[in-house]
Design a protein around this motif. Sequence first.
Motif, PDB file in Angstrom:
ATOM      1  N   VAL A 240       0.870  -1.173   0.000  1.00 54.64           N
ATOM      2  CA  VAL A 240       0.000   0.000   0.000  1.00 54.64           C
ATOM      3  C   VAL A 240       0.904   1.219   0.000  1.00 54.64           C
TER       4      VAL A 240
ATOM      5  N   LYS B 267      -3.304   0.519  -3.826  1.00 51.35           N
ATOM      6  CA  LYS B 267      -2.909  -0.873  -3.624  1.00 51.35           C
ATOM      7  C   LYS B 267      -2.065  -1.288  -4.826  1.00 51.35           C
TER       8      LYS B 267
ATOM      9  N   LYS C  22      -4.243   6.669  -1.023  1.00 51.03           N
ATOM     10  CA  LYS C  22      -3.373   5.508  -1.014  1.00 51.03           C
ATOM     11  C   LYS C  22      -3.763   4.593  -2.166  1.00 51.03           C
TER      12      LYS C  22
ATOM     13  N   TYR D 260      -8.702   2.066  -5.473  1.00 47.23           N
ATOM     14  CA  TYR D 260      -7.359   1.906  -4.935  1.00 47.23           C
ATOM     15  C   TYR D 260      -6.399   1.189  -5.883  1.00 47.23           C
ATOM     16  N   THR D 261      -6.915   0.445  -6.865  1.00 50.88           N
ATOM     17  CA  THR D 261      -6.073  -0.424  -7.681  1.00 50.88           C
ATOM     18  C   THR D 261      -5.940   0.134  -9.097  1.00 50.88           C
TER      19      THR D 261
ATOM     20  N   GLU E  73       1.153   5.409  -0.176  1.00 47.51           N
ATOM     21  CA  GLU E  73       0.502   6.715  -0.125  1.00 47.51           C
ATOM     22  C   GLU E  73       1.055   7.571  -1.262  1.00 47.51           C
TER      23      GLU E  73
ATOM     24  N   ASN F 279     -10.524   8.692  -0.924  1.00 47.62           N
ATOM     25  CA  ASN F 279      -9.280   8.219  -1.553  1.00 47.62           C
ATOM     26  C   ASN F 279      -9.109   8.764  -2.969  1.00 47.62           C
TER      27      ASN F 279
END
Length: 461
Positions: free
Chosen positions: A84, A94, A92, A221-222, A86, A378
Motif C-alpha cells: 500500500v 494498492k 493511497k 485503490y487499484t 501513499e 481516496n
Amino acid sequence: MSSRRSFLQSLGLTGGAVAAATVSRVAMAALPEPVIQTSPDTMAPLVPANGRPYNPVVTLNGWTLPWRMNQGVKEFHLVAEPVVRELAPGMKAKLWGYNGQSPGPTIEVVEGDRVRIFVTNKLPEHTTMHWHGQRLPNGMDGIGGLTQPTIKPGKTFVYEFVARRPGTFMYHPHADEMTQMAMGMMGFWVTHPKGRHPLIDDVQRDYCFLLNSYDIDPGSYTPKVMTMLDQNLWTWNSRVFPGIDPLVARQHDKVRIRVGNLTMTNHPIHLHGHEFVVTGTDGGPVPKSARWPEVTTDVAVGQMRQLEFVANEEGDWAFHCHKSHHTMNAMGHDVPTMIGVDHRDVSRRITQLIPGYMVMGDRGMADMAEMEMPLPDNTLPMMTGQGPHGSIEMGGMFSVVKVRQGQKAGDYQDPGWFRPPAGTVAFEWTGSLAEPARQVEQPAPAGESLSVRKPGSHAGH
C-alpha cells in the motif's frame, strides 16, 4: 570445490552455476533478513558500514536497501509483494512492489563488487527480476522463459554477478511485465565508481527517483493495468505533488539528479534557475566532449539520465516534467472544453436535479484549484499544493529544488519557503500604461487564396 559453489550448495540451490535457482525450505534461515519500509518520507542516505566506501545517494521519497557481507559478497534480499503506497496525503493505492514499497528500495554497490540478490516472490503470480543496463552473465538477466524459469509464488531465487561498470541503472520484472510494472514493480540501482573516474565528478548532493504512472479511478485503490497512455496520475517514485519532497541543496553545492523512466511515454524534465549537463545514461558516463548546457532534457521510456549542476542561485526553483498534463494530475481525458461558454442558466437548472453539480473549466481550469468540490474517498484534487503566495496549481510530476546559503553540509531537512531579498519579487503595477503594440493582420493579395489542411487526430500525450 570453490567457496562460491560450496556456499550455493549449502543453501540447497539446484545447479550452483545457473543464473537463478530456487532455495530449499531448509536453507531459508540462511537468507539475509528482509528489511521492510513503509514510510513515504525521504530517508537519510545509507552510509556504508562495510565494503568499499562510496558517497551515497538520496532516494526521493524512498530509501536504500541494507546488505550483509558474506565472505566478500554483498547480499541483498528483495521481497516482491503487494504493498500500500501513499501517493500523497489523502490517497493511497494498492500496488505491487518490493520490501513494503513501490518503487522498491534503491540498491547501491561499488564497481567491482560481487553481489548476490535473493528475490522472494509473495505475489499471487510468478515473476522474475531483470537488472536493467547491467553487464552480467546471460543466465542472470532475468527474462522469464528465455534465460530462467519464472519465480513461482512462495519461491525464492538467487542472482549473482559482479557490478562491472559504474552508472545509473534500475531493476524490474520481465514476467507479465505489462501488469507488474503497471502495478508499480520497479526500483533504482546505483553502481558507484571504485575510485577516481575521469568522467564522474564528486558531488555534494546525489538524488535519484523513477518516473512511473497509474490509472486509478476516483474513489478506488487499484490501477487499471490495461491503460496504455491515458494515465491520470503521473508520479515520481509513486508520489504526486505536494507529496513529493523537495530536493535540498546548500548554495554552491554540486548536485547530481538521476532520473529513470518506466512510464509509457517520454518526459521532458525541466529545471528552473539553473543550467545542467547530462553526464550519464544507463549506457554509462557521457564523454565530456559530448556534453552541453540544458535546462530541459527528454527522458524516453526505459532510459536513465544523470543531470548535474552547481546550485549557485539561492531560492525555491521549480523542477518538473514539462508536459503540462503531467504536472496537473487527477485529470479526466474526456472532459469537454467549456471556455467562453455561458451556461449559467443550464447549470442552475441542473443543480436543481443534481445538488453539488459543478461546471468544469468555463473560464479556464484555475478555479478548480480553489473550489472545494466534493470528492470520493481516496481521491486527490486537481492542481493542488500551497506555496507562500497561494496555490501552486500543480499535482503531479513536480517538486522544488531548494537552494540555501545556510544549509549545512549533509543536511536534507526542508528549510521552509525562501524569503527573497526586498525588491526581487514580481509585483502589481498600478501606474499608467502605454497602449501596447499589436499585430495587424494584412489582407491576402487580390486573386490569391489560402489553402488550409487540418491535422489528423492524435491520442495520448
